[in-house]
Design an enzyme around this catalytic site. Structure first.
Site, PDB file in Angstrom:
ATOM      1  N   GLU A  39       0.949  -1.272   0.157  1.00 55.06           N
ATOM      2  CA  GLU A  39       0.143  -0.025  -0.044  1.00 55.06           C
ATOM      3  C   GLU A  39       0.897   1.156  -0.026  1.00 55.06           C
ATOM      4  OE1 GLU A  39      -3.535   0.859   0.012  1.00 55.06           O
ATOM      5  OE2 GLU A  39      -3.233  -1.108  -0.843  1.00 55.06           O
ATOM      6  N   HIS A  43       2.036  -0.732  -5.129  1.00 54.12           N
ATOM      7  CA  HIS A  43       2.518  -1.615  -5.913  1.00 54.12           C
ATOM      8  C   HIS A  43       2.168  -2.853  -5.060  1.00 54.12           C
ATOM      9  CE1 HIS A  43       4.502  -3.229  -9.229  1.00 54.12           C
ATOM     10  NE2 HIS A  43       5.370  -3.667  -8.726  1.00 54.12           N
ATOM     11  N   HIS A  44       1.302  -3.780  -5.832  1.00 51.73           N
ATOM     12  CA  HIS A  44       0.709  -4.843  -5.274  1.00 51.73           C
ATOM     13  C   HIS A  44       0.968  -6.279  -5.873  1.00 51.73           C
ATOM     14  CE1 HIS A  44      -1.766  -1.195  -4.119  1.00 51.73           C
ATOM     15  NE2 HIS A  44      -1.631  -1.723  -3.120  1.00 51.73           N
ATOM     16  N   HIS A  61       2.263  -4.211 -13.888  1.00 54.28           N
ATOM     17  CA  HIS A  61       1.014  -4.289 -15.056  1.00 54.28           C
ATOM     18  C   HIS A  61       1.081  -2.843 -15.863  1.00 54.28           C
ATOM     19  CE1 HIS A  61      -0.210  -7.522 -12.523  1.00 54.28           C
ATOM     20  NE2 HIS A  61      -0.344  -6.895 -11.459  1.00 54.28           N
ATOM     21  N   GLU A  62       1.426  -1.780 -15.472  1.00 55.21           N
ATOM     22  CA  GLU A  62       1.332  -0.681 -16.290  1.00 55.21           C
ATOM     23  C   GLU A  62       2.515  -0.760 -17.210  1.00 55.21           C
ATOM     24  OE1 GLU A  62       1.741   0.070 -12.820  1.00 55.21           O
ATOM     25  OE2 GLU A  62      -0.339  -0.403 -12.351  1.00 55.21           O
TER      26      GLU A  62
END
Length: 82
Positions: A39, A43-44, A61-62
């Protein structure tokens, strides 16, 4: 990041690591600490838990599911909480 493994396929690259603890409670406590770090870093991880084991997979992912500095930095932070 000596225990993190870099994996690559045609569609993605990622860092992954398996963590083994004495029991479920220790594994869950570790996951809680990682959740707080995630958090904080926005970035998870992709992760799962089976009793005393936690499996973590990091990719951005981005950036089309590739490994970036965000992943390397989070991996280093995770290592420091062990």
């Amino acid at each position: 990041m000596s225990e993190w493994f870099y994996q690559e396929s045609q569609t993605e690259s990622f860092l992954e690591r398996e963590f083994v603890f004495a029991n479920f409670l220790e594994a869950f406590a570790f996951m809680t600490k990682v959740a707080i770090l995630s958090e904080k870093n926005d970035h998870h991880p992709d992760w799962r838990n089976v009793w005393n084991k936690v499996y973590i997979k990091l990719s951005t992912h981005e950036a089309n599911n590739t490994v970036t500095d965000k992943d390397r930095n989070l991996a280093e932070e995770i290592d420091r909480i062990l």
